[in-house]
Design an enzyme around this catalytic site. Sequence first.
Site, PDB file in Angstrom:
ATOM      1  N   LYS A 144       0.845  -1.201   0.000  1.00  0.00           N
ATOM      2  CA  LYS A 144       0.000   0.000   0.000  1.00  0.00           C
ATOM      3  C   LYS A 144       0.879   1.250   0.000  1.00  0.00           C
ATOM      4  O   LYS A 144       0.621   2.211  -0.748  1.00  0.00           O
ATOM      5  CB  LYS A 144      -0.928   0.002   1.228  1.00  0.00           C
ATOM      6  CG  LYS A 144      -2.056  -0.995   1.095  1.00  0.00           C
ATOM      7  CD  LYS A 144      -2.797  -1.266   2.387  1.00  0.00           C
ATOM      8  CE  LYS A 144      -3.792  -2.404   2.168  1.00  0.00           C
ATOM      9  NZ  LYS A 144      -4.417  -2.904   3.387  1.00  0.00           N
TER      10      LYS A 144
ATOM     11  N   GLN B 105      -4.633  -1.578   9.630  1.00  0.00           N
ATOM     12  CA  GLN B 105      -4.504  -2.905   9.025  1.00  0.00           C
ATOM     13  C   GLN B 105      -5.101  -3.958   9.966  1.00  0.00           C
ATOM     14  O   GLN B 105      -4.729  -4.036  11.135  1.00  0.00           O
ATOM     15  CB  GLN B 105      -3.018  -3.201   8.739  1.00  0.00           C
ATOM     16  CG  GLN B 105      -2.782  -4.477   7.965  1.00  0.00           C
ATOM     17  CD  GLN B 105      -3.377  -4.450   6.553  1.00  0.00           C
ATOM     18  OE1 GLN B 105      -3.257  -3.469   5.825  1.00  0.00           O
ATOM     19  NE2 GLN B 105      -4.043  -5.532   6.173  1.00  0.00           N
TER      20      GLN B 105
ATOM     21  N   ASP C  72     -11.139   2.832   3.783  1.00  0.00           N
ATOM     22  CA  ASP C  72     -11.438   1.397   3.642  1.00  0.00           C
ATOM     23  C   ASP C  72     -12.942   1.177   3.433  1.00  0.00           C
ATOM     24  O   ASP C  72     -13.356   0.102   3.004  1.00  0.00           O
ATOM     25  CB  ASP C  72     -11.032   0.663   4.935  1.00  0.00           C
ATOM     26  CG  ASP C  72      -9.811  -0.224   4.743  1.00  0.00           C
ATOM     27  OD1 ASP C  72      -9.492  -0.543   3.583  1.00  0.00           O
ATOM     28  OD2 ASP C  72      -9.206  -0.616   5.752  1.00  0.00           O
TER      29      ASP C  72
END
Length: 285
Positions: free
Chosen positions: A53, A97, A120
């Site tokens: 990422k 995460q 997200d």
Amino acid sequence: MTAEIINGKEIAAKKRLEIAEEVQKLKSEGVTPGLSVILVGNNDASKTYVKSKQKTCEELGMYSLLITMPEEVSEVELLAKIEELNADPSIHGILVQLPLPKHIDETRVIESISPLKDVDGFHPINIGRMMTGQNAFLPCTPYGILVLLEETGVQLEGKHVVVVGRSNIVGKPVGQLLLNKNATVTYCHSKTKDLSVHTRQADILIAAVGIPNFIKADHVKEGAVVIDVGINRNEAGKLCGDVAFDEVSEKAGYITPVPKGVGPMTITMLMYNTLKSASESIGGF
Ligand code: NAD
């Protein structure tokens, strides 16, 4: 019939070019899209995802801020860091995460991220906005699947989509996104009886199960579009999806491979969401 391969890597590369161009435009207006990723603990898979990422962020000209915290960090400390990032104007996207260590409540953490920086798309406000068809950050893997289908020219209106899997991050939202596009959606899951009776009716079959080679040719209607979300290891340790690719590609009309199918789209849409957030911080696209 031999299926046409939907090349996720190629489609992702095209989208990334478009995003990089938009990033340059925003930069010329004085705004650099910034993504902060918080990594807690030492999970090797998480470290790999985070690295990838960060790398993509930098390739597209965005600002990337990695925050690492030890496995034993308290929930209070993590929440305080998120609060700090919520208030930081150089950060437009915050991603924690997952999975988190067991002593930390994932729901509380997700809900502490500002919905305006929830790139997200996991915050209940964004999920609710997506369900009601309002402007929202769409969850990255489902959004990536939608873009793959659109870029391939697959018509969605009136099509019967069967989703196998009902997780909050893939199965449920992908069905919702395709319902928003006027598809007729059926959800199947671990308690569904006679799975293949349902899957054989699918014009578009989406497998998000997490079991290697679970979907066989018998589950698939001739000519169907088959999207394989699974990322698994087979007995030989080789990367594979949820779909038995060799046999299903003899029957399907279109199919995504693993790797180079859905996978590259997930990070791409994360970058898109960060760009969108940065753009909305100065009034939107
Ligand atoms: P999950 O474990 O949360 O959900 C799996 C779903 O499969 C459940 O809803 C369950 O009901 C269903 N299921 C299990 N056994 C079944 C059976 N026998 N018949 C029918 N349904 C059954 O998994 P997830 O997080 O949704 O991920 C699914 C897969 O997608 C995994 O392989 C994961 O690694 C992969 N994934 C890929 C990406 C990507 O970027 N490509 C992103 C997220 C997840």
